[in-house]
Design a protein around this motif. Structure first.
Motif, short mmCIF file in Angstrom:
data_model
loop_
_atom_site.label_atom_id
_atom_site.label_comp_id
_atom_site.label_asym_id
_atom_site.label_seq_id
_atom_site.Cartn_x
_atom_site.Cartn_y
_atom_site.Cartn_z
N VAL A 3 39.56 46.08 58.87
CA VAL A 3 41.00 46.23 58.69
C VAL A 3 41.41 47.60 59.20
CG1 VAL A 3 42.91 46.17 57.08
CG2 VAL A 3 40.89 44.74 56.67
N THR A 4 42.29 47.62 60.18
CA THR A 4 42.76 48.89 60.75
C THR A 4 44.25 49.10 60.56
OG1 THR A 4 43.04 47.83 62.92
CG2 THR A 4 40.94 48.94 62.49
N GLU A 5 44.99 48.03 60.27
CA GLU A 5 46.44 48.15 60.10
C GLU A 5 46.73 48.88 58.78
OE1 GLU A 5 50.36 47.91 59.31
OE2 GLU A 5 49.09 46.55 58.12
N PRO A 6 47.52 49.98 58.79
CA PRO A 6 47.68 50.82 57.59
C PRO A 6 48.21 50.08 56.37
CG PRO A 6 48.47 51.98 59.53
CD PRO A 6 48.16 50.58 59.98
N THR A 7 49.21 49.21 56.54
CA THR A 7 49.78 48.51 55.40
C THR A 7 48.75 47.58 54.76
OG1 THR A 7 51.98 48.60 56.40
CG2 THR A 7 51.64 47.01 54.63
N LEU A 8 47.98 46.91 55.60
CA LEU A 8 46.96 46.00 55.09
C LEU A 8 45.83 46.77 54.41
CD1 LEU A 8 46.47 43.00 54.99
CD2 LEU A 8 45.26 43.15 57.17
N ARG A 9 45.47 47.92 54.97
CA ARG A 9 44.46 48.76 54.32
C ARG A 9 44.92 49.17 52.93
NH1 ARG A 9 44.08 52.05 58.91
NH2 ARG A 9 44.88 53.79 57.67
N ALA A 10 46.18 49.62 52.85
CA ALA A 10 46.71 50.06 51.56
C ALA A 10 46.72 48.92 50.55
CB ALA A 10 48.12 50.62 51.75
N LYS A 11 47.03 47.71 51.02
CA LYS A 11 47.05 46.56 50.12
C LYS A 11 45.65 46.28 49.56
CE LYS A 11 47.75 42.30 51.69
NZ LYS A 11 48.45 41.09 52.18
N LEU A 12 44.65 46.40 50.39
CA LEU A 12 43.28 46.16 49.93
C LEU A 12 42.81 47.26 48.99
CD1 LEU A 12 41.52 44.77 53.11
CD2 LEU A 12 42.09 43.56 51.01
N TRP A 13 43.16 48.50 49.29
CA TRP A 13 42.78 49.58 48.40
C TRP A 13 43.41 49.40 47.03
CZ3 TRP A 13 38.68 52.12 48.44
CH2 TRP A 13 38.12 52.67 49.59
N ARG A 14 44.58 48.80 46.99
CA ARG A 14 45.23 48.63 45.69
C ARG A 14 44.43 47.69 44.79
NH1 ARG A 14 51.54 47.56 43.94
NH2 ARG A 14 51.13 47.89 41.72
N VAL A 15 43.75 46.71 45.38
CA VAL A 15 42.90 45.83 44.57
C VAL A 15 41.87 46.67 43.83
CG1 VAL A 15 41.36 43.84 44.59
CG2 VAL A 15 43.23 43.98 46.24
N ARG A 16 41.26 47.59 44.56
CA ARG A 16 40.25 48.44 43.94
C ARG A 16 40.86 49.44 42.96
NH1 ARG A 16 38.36 51.32 41.32
NH2 ARG A 16 36.61 52.75 41.50
N GLU A 17 41.99 50.06 43.33
CA GLU A 17 42.58 51.11 42.51
C GLU A 17 43.13 50.57 41.20
OE1 GLU A 17 45.31 52.65 45.30
OE2 GLU A 17 43.81 53.83 46.40
N ASP A 18 43.57 49.32 41.20
CA ASP A 18 44.11 48.72 39.98
C ASP A 18 43.04 48.03 39.15
OD1 ASP A 18 46.59 49.64 40.46
OD2 ASP A 18 47.55 47.70 40.76
N GLY A 19 41.76 48.26 39.52
CA GLY A 19 40.68 47.55 38.87
C GLY A 19 40.69 47.67 37.37
N ALA A 20 40.86 48.92 36.85
CA ALA A 20 40.79 49.12 35.40
C ALA A 20 41.89 48.36 34.69
CB ALA A 20 40.90 50.61 35.09
N GLY A 21 43.09 48.40 35.24
CA GLY A 21 44.19 47.71 34.58
C GLY A 21 44.10 46.21 34.74
N LEU A 22 43.83 45.76 35.96
CA LEU A 22 43.76 44.32 36.22
C LEU A 22 42.66 43.65 35.40
CD1 LEU A 22 44.19 44.38 40.08
CD2 LEU A 22 45.80 43.39 38.46
N SER A 23 41.56 44.38 35.21
CA SER A 23 40.43 43.77 34.51
C SER A 23 40.54 43.91 33.00
CB SER A 23 39.12 44.41 34.99
OG SER A 23 39.13 45.82 34.77
N SER A 24 41.66 44.37 32.51
CA SER A 24 41.83 44.52 31.07
C SER A 24 42.06 43.18 30.37
CB SER A 24 42.99 45.46 30.76
OG SER A 24 44.22 44.88 31.15
N ARG A 25 42.29 42.14 31.13
CA ARG A 25 42.54 40.83 30.52
C ARG A 25 41.97 39.75 31.44
NH1 ARG A 25 46.30 38.78 26.61
NH2 ARG A 25 46.97 40.93 26.31
N ARG A 26 41.11 38.92 30.91
CA ARG A 26 40.54 37.83 31.68
C ARG A 26 41.60 36.77 31.94
NH1 ARG A 26 35.31 36.49 28.06
NH2 ARG A 26 36.73 34.75 27.65
N LEU A 27 41.30 35.86 32.84
CA LEU A 27 42.24 34.79 33.15
C LEU A 27 42.56 33.93 31.94
CD1 LEU A 27 41.04 33.63 36.68
CD2 LEU A 27 43.20 34.74 36.12
#
Length: 958
Positions: free
Chosen positions: A371-395
Motif C-alpha cells: 500500500v503506497t496511497e497515503p489515505t489507504l495507508r492511514a486507514k490501515l494504520w487506524r486498524v492497528r492504532e485502535d486495537g486497544a479500544g476495538l478489542s475491548s468488546r468481542r463480537l
C-alpha cells in the motif's frame, strides 16, 4: 510510607484551602473526583481532589503542601495509562490542561523544550510545520493524539516506529523537575543541578548527585547484568542509565519512573529527520505465532515499523466500521504491517518487494498487499492504532480487559513466547485479542477476564502470576511500554533479584523520603488485585428503549475503558465540547465516568439521575453522536443524555427550548402558513430579548421560514413519479427552510438513471430525541415506519442527514421490530445515494468547481461515515476538497440555546471557521441544516449549499 485512611485523608481540606488561597485551581467536587477515579486500566481509586497547575511555582507549592501534610500525589497527563499508573487516593495533579507551552527549536541540536502537558501529536504537528516537514518528533504510541510528553516519559512510551526510533528514553535530553519537597532541578547527562538560585534547590541537587552516585558505585554488577537486556525492558527503574559508561544520565533514568520520584514539568526532547515517504507491506499469516517467526527476517531488511495484529481485531473493525475499513488487508488469520521509509515512493515500494521475495523463500506468509496511497495507508494504520479500544468488546458483547497487555521479549524469542503464552491463555479458558510492536518483541493483548466475581479474580491472579513467570523464563520484561503501575509492580520480584528490588527501593527513597509520590507503584507495591474497578459490580445491560431501575447502563456508557480518544484535538469529530474547553468533564470519557460512578453509588435508583453533578457533566454535550462511531468502544453519550433527560423531566415542566426547538416540526406547518409575520417577529429585538430570557439565544441568527405556497411549488417542480424505483423523503426542515433542495435532488437522481418518487409526509422525531422526549419520538418514528414499510426494498433518500441518521439508528432501537429494520436498511443520506450512483458509472453533467469546502453533518458522520460526501465530490471532479473535520457547533438545539451559544461558537473555531478561511471563494457544502446555519452565523455574506443544489443539472454555474 504515607499512612492514610481509605476514602478520607487527614489534612486534605486544609491543604485544598491553602492551595486555593495561593490562586491554584483545585477541585474537590464529587463530579471531578468521579472523572479522575479511573484511567485506561482495570483500576478505580477515588482521589480526594484534583489540581490544575498553570506554572512551575504552582507545582512547587502543591508538592510542598502535600509533602508537609502527608497527602499522596499522583501526576497525570492524558490519563491513558493501561497499568493503573494515573489513579491515586490523594491529590491528582493534571498537567495537561494548562502546562502546554512549546519552545523554539534549537537549529544546531535539533532539540526543543516543551512543558509536560503538551500532547505528542500536537508537538509533532508543530515541529513538522515549523521545519517544513524536515523534522518530526518520533515516539508515536497509539494514544499519540492525547498522550502527553510528561505521561509518555513517565511510562517510557514507544509506539509503532520504535524499531527505528526506540523508546521515549532515547529522545529525552534533559528534564526540569520538582521534587517532593519543592526543589526545582534540571536532570540530564552528568547528573542534576538547580534550575534557580534557591539554596534549597542547590542543596537538594548536590544531595541527590551524591546519593545516586554512591548507589551506583556500590552495585555495579547487578546494574550491568539485570538491566538493559532487551529493547523493551521497561519494568522497574532504568538505573542502568546511571552507569558510568552511560554518562550518569539522570534524565533517562527518570523515564519510566511513573511519577514516583519527582514531577517532570518540562523536557528538552530531540527531533529526528522526517521520512520523505513510506510504503506499507501488509502480510497475512495462518496464525499470530507464524507471523512472529518471520520477524527476524523482516528486521534484517531495516524497516521503520513491524506491527502485528490478529484476525479478531480486524473482524471487530469490520463489524463496527464496515468492510471498507479493512478491505486493503490481505487474506489471513493474523497480520504483520511492515513499513519502509525512503526518499521516493518507488524506492520504498522496492524495499517492500525485496523483502517479499525473501519471505517467499520461507513460505509462511499466505498473502500480501503493498500500500503506497497515503489515505489507504492511514486507514490501515487506524486498524492497528485502535486495537486497544476495538478489542475491548468481542463480537458477542463480552468485554475484555487489560492486565497482561504489555509483556516484551527479545524479538528472536517472540514466536516461542507467543506459542507458550497462547497455550496458557487456552488452558485458563480465556479468549485473547493479540496485537503489538512485534519488531521490538512487545505483545499487547486483551483477555476476557472475569473481574467482577471472587472466583473470577482468583483465576485472574493465578493466570497473571503464571504469565509473569513465563515471560521471565523467556528473558523478557513484564512491561514493554505501559509501565508497571498497579497491574505489575507486585510482580517485579519475579523478574528481578532481591538486590535489584532493594536498589529500586533505595532509588525511590533518595528522591521521595516521605513516600508521597504515587505510593504503591514500583516500590512497596499494592496487590495487583486490589482496587479493581469491577469488583462487586453486576454485569452491564444495555438500555435500548427506555431507562429502568434494573437497566442503568444507558448509552453503552459502561463500555468506556478510558482510551481517551475523545480527548484528541485532531482527527474525527469527537468530542467537540472537549476541544472547546479542554476540560475532562466535557469529554466523552469524563461523562461516562461520572455516570459509572453514579450507578456505583446509587445502584441505578431514579433519585440519582437528578443529580446536579450529572447535569453539569452532560450540560455541554452537543448530542452530536460522534462518540458512537469515533469512540473505539462505542460509548454513545448522546443516547445517554437523551435517556437521562427523558427520565429527569418525566411528569415535570421542561425548559422552554424543549417545547420550542424540541417541538419545532410540530409548529412548522403553522409557521410556514404565516411565514412573513413569523420572519418579521424573529428579527424583532424586543421579542429576541424575551426569547433569550426563555432560553433561545438572541445572538443566534434564526432561519427564514419559507411560505407554504412556495414549498408546494417547489415540490411540484420535482415531478415525482408514482412508479418510482427510488423515494425522496422531504423532511420537515428541508421543506420549511430549504425547499429548493427537493426538486434539485429529484433532478440529480433522475439524471443518475433513477425514477424518483416521494415518501408520505412523516416526522422522524429527531428533535424529540435530542431533547429527551423519547416517548414522543417513539410515536413519530412508529408512524413513519408504518408509512414507509410499503413492501418494497426501494431506497429512501433522506435529504436532511440528521433525519436519515435518526431513522437508520434510532428507529430499530426506539421502535424495534422487523419493520423498523427493513425501513432502516432502505434509508440513505443523499450523499450515500450519490456515492452509489457514481460507483455505478454515472457522471454528473453539472460543472464541478476547482475547490469545495465540506462540512459533514456529525450525525451523518456517526451513522453513515464521512467518506460518501468526499468520494462524491472527488468522483464529480472537484480537485481540492477542504474538509472541516469536526462538528460545526450547532448540533440541533444546542447552538440555539442561550447558555450554550458561546461554546457553540468556540466549537466552530476548531474546524469549520479555518476551513472557510482556507477557501474564501469556494462553494461550501452543508447537507445538514444546522451546519448551514453555523456557516451563515460565521460569515453572513457566505452562503452554503446542499449537495443536491451543487449537482443540480438545472443550476446556473457561478
Amino acid at each position: 510510607m504515607v499512612l492514610t485512611a481509605v476514602g478520607e485523608l487527614a489534612g486534605i481540606a486544609t491543604l485544598v484551602s491553602e492551595l486555593r488561597a495561593q490562586g491554584i485551581d483545585v477541585d474537590d467536587s464529587a463530579r471531578r473526583r468521579s472523572e479522575y477515579s479511573y484511567d485506561a486500566s482495570n483500576y478505580r481509586v477515588r482521589p480526594a481532589a484534583v489540581a490544575f497547575p498553570k506554572t512551575v511555582d504552582d507545582v512547587r507549592a502543591i508538592l510542598r503542601g502535600c509533602n508537609g501534610s502527608g497527602v499522596p500525589v499522583t501526576t497525570r497527563g492524558g490519563g491513558t495509562s493501561m497499568a493503573g499508573n494515573a489513579v491515586g487516593e490523594g491529590l491528582i495533579v493534571d498537567l495537561s490542561r494548562w502546562m502546554t507551552a512549546v519552545g523554539e527549536i534549537d537549529p544546531e541540536s535539533q532539540t526543543l523544550w516543551v512543558e509536560a502537558g503538551v500532547v505528542l501529536g500536537e508537538l509533532r504537528s508543530r515541529v513538522e510545520k515549523s521545519t517544513a516537514g524536515e523534522f518530526t518528533f518520533a515516539p508515536d504510541p497509539s494514544s499519540l493524539t492525547r498522550a502527553t510528553i510528561g505521561g509518555s516519559i513517565g511510562n517510557d512510551a514507544c509506539g509503532n516506529h520504535s524499531v527505528a526510533y526506540g523508546r521515549m528514553t532515547h529522545h529525552v535530553v534533559e528534564v526540569d523537575l520538582v521534587t517532593a519537597d519543592g526543589a526545582y532541578l534540571r536532570a540530564g547527562r552528568d547528573g542534576l543541578r538547580a534550575v534557580d538560585d534557591d539554596p534549597r534547590s542547590m542543596a537538594r541537587a548536590d544531595e541527590l548527585n551524591t546519593e545516586l552516585t554512591s548507589l551506583v558505585q556500590a552495585h555495579l554488577a547487578p546494574l550491568r547484568t539485570e538491566l538493559r537486556t532487551i529493547p523493551r525492558q521497561v519494568s522497574g527503574y532504568h538505573l542502568g542509565e546511571l552507569l558510568p559508561e552511560q554518562g550518569f544520565d539522570v534524565a533517562r533514568a527518570l523515564a519510566g519512573s511513573e511519577g514516583t520520584c519527582a514531577i517532570i514539568v518540562r523536557a528538552r526532547v530531540a527531533l529526528v529527520p522526517k521520512p520523505r515517504t513510506t510504503a506499507l507491506l501488509c502480510l497475512g499469516y495462518e496464525s499470530t505465532v507464524e507471523s512472529a517467526r518471520d520477524v527476524m527476517t523482516i528486521l534484517a531488511a531495516g524497516p521503520s515499523a513491524i506491527e502485528g495484529l490478529d484476525l479478531s481485531i480486524v473482524e471487530i473493525m469490520r463489524h463496527r466500521r464496515g468492510a471498507s475499513s479493512v478491505d486493503a488487508l490481505p487474506r489471513g488469520n493474523a497480520y504483520l504491517m511492515v513499513e519502509f521509509s525512503a526518499d521516493t515512493i518507488d524506492a520504498a515500494r522496492a524495499e517492500c518487494e525485496q523483502l517479499l521475495e525473501r519471505l517467499r523463500h520461507d513460505g509462511r506468509a499466505v498473502d500480501h498487499s503493498i500500500v503506497t496511497e497515503p489515505t489507504l495507508r492511514a486507514k490501515l494504520w487506524r486498524v492497528r492504532e485502535d486495537g486497544a479500544g476495538l478489542s475491548s468488546r468481542r463480537l458477542d458483547g463480552i468485554q475484555t480487559w487489560p492486565g497482561w497487555e504489555d509483556s516484551a521479549v527479545a524479538p528472536e524469542r517472540l514466536a516461542g513466547y507467543l506459542e507458550e503464552l497462547m497455550a496458557l491463555v487456552d488452558r485458563f479458558g480465556y479468549s485473547a485479542f493479540v496485537y503489538g510492536h512485534f519488531g521490538a518483541g512487545c505483545v499487547h493483548m486483551r483477555l476476557d477476564f472475569d473481574l467482577r466475581s471472587g472466583p473470577g479474580r482468583e483465576v485472574y491472579e493465578d493466570f497473571t502470576r503464571e504469565a509473569a513467570a513465563l515471560v521471565v523464563a523467556h528473558g523478557g520484561s513484564l512491561s514493554g511500554e505501559h509501565g508497571d503501575g498497579r497491574a505489575r509492580s507486585e510482580l517485579l520480584d519475579v523478574m528481578y533479584s532481591g538486590e535489584m528490588i532493594a536498589l529500586f527501593r533505595a532509588f525511590k527513597h533518595a528522591w521521595d523520603p516521605t513516600g508521597v509520590l504515587n505510593p504503591g507503584i514500583i516500590v512497596d507495591p499494592e496487590p495487583f488485585t486490589a482496587s479493581l474497578a469491577l469488583e462487586g459490580l453486576p454485569a452491564p445491560v444495555e438500555s435500548r428503549t427506555h431507562l429502568t431501575l434494573a437497566d442503568p447502563f444507558v448509552g453503552n456508557l459502561h463500555a468506556c475503558i478510558g482510551v481517551g480518544r475523545c480527548r484528541a484535538t485532531s482527527g474525527g469529530f469527537m468530542c467537540p465540547s472537549y476541544r472547546a474547553t479542554k476540560d475532562e468533564k466535557d469529554s466523552t470519557r469524563g461523562r461516562a465516568r461520572v455516570l459509572q460512578e453514579l450507578v456505583r453509588s446509587t445502584g441505578g435508583s431514579r433519585e440519582g439521575w437528578s443529580n446536579p453533578e450529572v447535569r453539569d457533566a452532560l450540560d455541554l454535550c452537543l448530542s452530536c453522536k460522534a462518540c458512537s462511531s469515533d469512540c473505539p468502544t462505542g460509548v454513545d453519550i448522546a443516547e445517554a443524555k437523551s435517556e437521562l433527560l427523558d427520565d429527569h423531566y418525566r411528569g415535570r415542566l421542561r425548559p422552554f427550548t424543549h417545547y420550542s426547538i424540541g417541538w419545532l416540526p410540530r409548529w412548522l406547518p403553522l409557521l410556514t402558513k404565516i411565514a412573513g409575520p413569523t420572519n418579521i417577529a424573529s428579527r424583532n429585538r424586543a421579542l429576541r430579548r424575551v426569547g433569550e430570557w426563555l432560553g433561545v439565544s438572541a445572538r443566534r441568527t434564526l432561519p427564514a421560514f419559507v411560505a407554504e405556497r412556495k414549498i408546494r411549488r417547489r415540490i411540484s417542480e420535482a415531478g415525482f413519479s408514482d412508479e418510482a424505483d427510488i423515494l425522496i423523503f422531504a423532511d420537515s426542515f428541508t421543506r420549511a427552510f430549504r425547499p429548493e433542495v427537493i426538486p434539485a435532488a429529484a433532478r440529480v437522481l433522475t439524471e443518475s438513471g433513477s425514477t424518483v418518487g416521494c415518501t408520505p409526509d412523516a416526522c422522524c422525531g429527531l428533535t424529540w430525541i435530542s431533547t429527551g422526549q423519547r416517548e414522543g419520538a417513539r410515536r413519530r418514528l412508529r408512524r413513519l415506519i408504518d408509512r414507509f414499510d410499503d413492501g418494497t426494498d426501494r431506497a429512501i433518500v433522506v435529504l436532511e442527514p440528521s433525519c436519515a441518521a435518526a431513522i437508520r439508528d434510532e428507529g430499530p432501537k426506539l421502535v424495534g421490530g422487523d419493520a423498523a429494520q427493513r425501513v432502516a436498511k432502505r434509508v440513505r443520506s443523499f450523499a450515500v445515494a450519490i456515492d452509489e450512483a457514481l460507483a455505478r458509472g454515472w457522471k454528473p453533467s453539472a460543472t464541478p468547481p476547482e475547490q469545495a469546502i465540506l462540512q459533514t453533518h456529525c450525525h451523518e458522520h456517526a451513522v453513515f461515515g464521512s467518506e460518501s460526501q468526499r468520494r462524491a465530490l472527488k468522483g464529480w471532479g472537484v480537485a481540492d476538497v477542504v474538509e472541516s473535520s469536526s462538528c460545526c457547533g450547532v448540533a440541533g438545539n444546542f447552538g440555539f440555546e442561550a447558555e450554550h451559544f458561546d461554546v457553540s461558537m468556540k466549537v466552530a473555531e476548531h474546524s469549520i471557521r479555518p476551513a472557510l478561511e482556507s477557501g474564501p471563494g469556494a462553494p461550501v457544502l452543508t447537507d445538514g441544516f444546522s451546519c448551514a446555519m453555523q456557516v451563515g452565523q460565521i460569515d453572513a455574506s457566505r452562503g452554503s449549499s446542499h449537495l443536491a443544489t451543487l449537482l443540480d443539472p438545472g443550476r446556473t454555474p457561478r
